[in-house]
Structure formats: structure tokens, C-alpha cells
Design an enzyme around this catalytic site. Structure first.
Site, PDB file in Angstrom:
ATOM      1  N   ASP A  67       0.797  -1.222  -0.021  1.00  0.00           N
ATOM      2  CA  ASP A  67      -0.053  -0.077  -0.118  1.00  0.00           C
ATOM      3  C   ASP A  67       1.154   1.363   0.066  1.00  0.00           C
ATOM      4  O   ASP A  67       2.125   1.308   0.054  1.00  0.00           O
ATOM      5  CB  ASP A  67      -0.931  -0.088   1.155  1.00  0.00           C
ATOM      6  CG  ASP A  67      -0.259  -0.590   2.346  1.00  0.00           C
ATOM      7  OD1 ASP A  67       0.834  -0.534   2.732  1.00  0.00           O
ATOM      8  OD2 ASP A  67      -1.116  -1.105   3.413  1.00  0.00           O
ATOM      9  N   ASN A 128      -8.130  -4.418  14.107  1.00  0.00           N
ATOM     10  CA  ASN A 128      -9.600  -4.538  13.576  1.00  0.00           C
ATOM     11  C   ASN A 128      -9.542  -5.640  12.517  1.00  0.00           C
ATOM     12  O   ASN A 128     -10.456  -5.826  11.802  1.00  0.00           O
ATOM     13  CB  ASN A 128      -9.957  -3.214  13.094  1.00  0.00           C
ATOM     14  CG  ASN A 128      -9.277  -2.693  11.884  1.00  0.00           C
ATOM     15  OD1 ASN A 128      -8.536  -2.952  11.353  1.00  0.00           O
ATOM     16  ND2 ASN A 128      -9.942  -1.725  11.441  1.00  0.00           N
ATOM     17  N   HIS A 130      -7.733  -5.710   9.692  1.00  0.00           N
ATOM     18  CA  HIS A 130      -7.471  -5.467   8.338  1.00  0.00           C
ATOM     19  C   HIS A 130      -5.950  -5.834   8.035  1.00  0.00           C
ATOM     20  O   HIS A 130      -5.145  -6.216   8.832  1.00  0.00           O
ATOM     21  CB  HIS A 130      -7.422  -3.886   8.155  1.00  0.00           C
ATOM     22  CG  HIS A 130      -6.032  -3.321   8.660  1.00  0.00           C
ATOM     23  ND1 HIS A 130      -6.136  -2.267   9.972  1.00  0.00           N
ATOM     24  CD2 HIS A 130      -4.657  -3.065   8.314  1.00  0.00           C
ATOM     25  CE1 HIS A 130      -5.147  -1.828  10.457  1.00  0.00           C
ATOM     26  NE2 HIS A 130      -4.205  -2.334   9.275  1.00  0.00           N
ATOM     27  N   GLU A 135      -9.961  -2.558   4.922  1.00  0.00           N
ATOM     28  CA  GLU A 135     -10.655  -2.418   6.380  1.00  0.00           C
ATOM     29  C   GLU A 135     -12.023  -3.525   6.360  1.00  0.00           C
ATOM     30  O   GLU A 135     -12.164  -4.138   5.370  1.00  0.00           O
ATOM     31  CB  GLU A 135     -11.157  -0.925   6.410  1.00  0.00           C
ATOM     32  CG  GLU A 135      -9.809   0.237   6.360  1.00  0.00           C
ATOM     33  CD  GLU A 135      -9.284   0.018   7.485  1.00  0.00           C
ATOM     34  OE1 GLU A 135      -9.057  -0.802   8.325  1.00  0.00           O
ATOM     35  OE2 GLU A 135      -8.434   1.219   7.903  1.00  0.00           O
TER      36      GLU A 135
END
Length: 242
Positions: A67, A128, A130, A135
Site C-alpha cells: 500500500d 481490527n 485489516h 478495512e
């Protein structure tokens, strides 16, 4: 899925690096999928040391990062290009033209495909669930695309930015389908703050609400964790010693 539980963070980082070193020794023309953030820093330090001891070379290696932030210049200290240069690229013999990052100007997935795919992908695990910047709610069929970062991810990454400094809330991320296409995946998970996420990844249901759960379906994934990260796993998880 292979699970390696090490007795502490340092031994987990070393064990993860050793997997990559062995891979590069057996395949000196490998395509590497690379991660950024706090998780892989020490792993990259070990790779740099291995290079300086002539154990590995990056001369014929190609890298594909997961990313990159949008809204900051490539030379910004917190861009992932700068991160990779600081922690790995500037210290080994890799060719700059062999270092790829996702951006809006190219078809990143096609570039990966044209180069033969990713041989071994390094991943971290978000609190979380990801992976990369995929996400919760991201489609398992997603490809590289522009994404909006969650409030949780922004809070987790705030420590990398100076007080009052602009922090991007959007990025370009390799998609979940793109990640799963890697021939081999190595995930490093350390720290008590990742324990709940690791438990859900390994023992929970496969759901897009927790993107990393899709890794349960990958045929060649190794998770390297320390005891703190593994503290909530069932008693069937065993310490293998790293």
C-alpha cells in the site's frame, strides 16, 4: 495454516526474518510482497544484516509493496516509499526499477501478474483485522484500489506522525484477492494488543467483517507470533521455540 509461537517479540522477528532469508537463498530471483508499519522494521534489519554478511542478494529481486498513502509526496518521511528506502532499499543491492508501489496511474495487479506473481508475501495484522489497508467490510474479491482508512487504523498509525502534522485518511491498497494470490504468506504478529485479533483470525469465522480471516483458506501461510500475541488462543496452540 502453520502457527509458530515464539517466547518473545525478538525471537518472533528473528524467526520471521529467517524464513525470508532461506527463501531468498533458494530463489534469488523471487518476487517479494512487502509490508510497512511497526511490525516489519526489525525483520528488515535482519535482512540488511544478512546482505552485509553476503548471505543474500537483492540484485535480481523484485518487490511489490502492499500500500501507499495518498495526499503526501513520495519523498515525505511518512510515505511508504521513504519507509522502505530507510529500512531496506538504501542498505542492499536492489535496483530501484525493481521496487514497485501501488498508485493511481498504473494497473498494479496487472503489473504483478506480468512479473510472474508474488512468491512470498509479508503481512502484519491490524487490530481490527485489516490486512494491508483492507478495512472491515472489504470484499474478499477486491483488487488494488483507493481506500478510506478507518478511525481505528488512523488512531493506530497516529504515532508515526508529528503532532499537528497532516495524516492521510486515504490510501492505495493491494486488494484481498491480490494478497491471497501470493504463493506463500508469512504473517508476523507480536504484542498483547494484537491478541484478540490473532484469536479471531485463527479461531473465528471467515467473514468480510474481519478481512484477515480469509487467510484461513490460504494453502501456504505461516503465522509467527510471540507469547503475548498468542495469549488468548486455545490450549491446543503449542510453543514451538524460535
Amino acid at each position: 495454516m502453520k502457527l509458530h509461537i515464539c517466547d518473545n517479540k525478538s525471537s518472533a522477528e528473528k524467526a520471521c526474518a529467517e524464513i525470508f532469508i532461506k527463501h531468498l537463498q533458494s530463489n534469488p530471483k523471487a518476487n517479494l510482497g512487502l509490508a510497512t508499519g511497526g511490525t516489519p522494521v526489525i525483520v528488515y534489519n535482519f535482512l540488511v544484516k544478512a546482505f552485509h554478511f553476503s548471505q543474500i542478494s537483492f540484485r535480481h529481486i523484485k518487490t511489490f509493496n502492499l500500500d501507499e498513502y495518498l495526499g503526501i509526496h513520495a519523498l515525505h518521511a511518512q510515505s511508504y516509499r521513504s519507509f522502505m528506502k530507510k529500512h531496506l532499499f538504501d542498505h542492499v543491492d536492489i535496483l530501484p526499477l525493481n521496487c514497485f508501489f501501488p498508485c493511481e496511474e498504473i494497473n498494479y495487479d496487472e503489473a504483478i501478474k506480468l512479473n510472474g506473481g508474488i512468491d512470498i508475501q509479508l503481512l502484519g495484522l491490524g487490530t481490527n483485522g485489516h490486512i494491508a489497508f483492507n478495512e472491515p467490510g472489504s470484499s474478499f474479491d477486491s483488487s488494488t484500489r483507493k481506500v478510506k482508512l478507518s478511525d481505528q487504523t488512523l488512531r493506530d498509525n497516529k504515532r508515526f506522525f508529528q503532532a499537528g502534522e497532516f495524516q492521510p485518511d486515504t490510501a492505495i491498497s493491494m486488494g484481498i484477492k491480490s494478497i491471497i494470490n501470493a504463493k506463500e504468506i508469512i504473517m508476523l504478529v507480536t504484542g498483547e494488543h494484537k491478541a484478540k485479533a490473532l484469536q479471531q483470525l485463527i479461531e473465528g469465522n471467515i467473514t468480510e467483517k474481519f478481512p484477515a480471516s480469509i487467510l484461513q483458506a490460504h494453502s501456504n501461510i505461516t503465522i509467527v507470533a510471540d507469547l503475548n500475541a498468542a495469549s488468548l488462543l486455545s490450549e491446543t496452540a503449542e510453543l514451538i521455540g524460535c
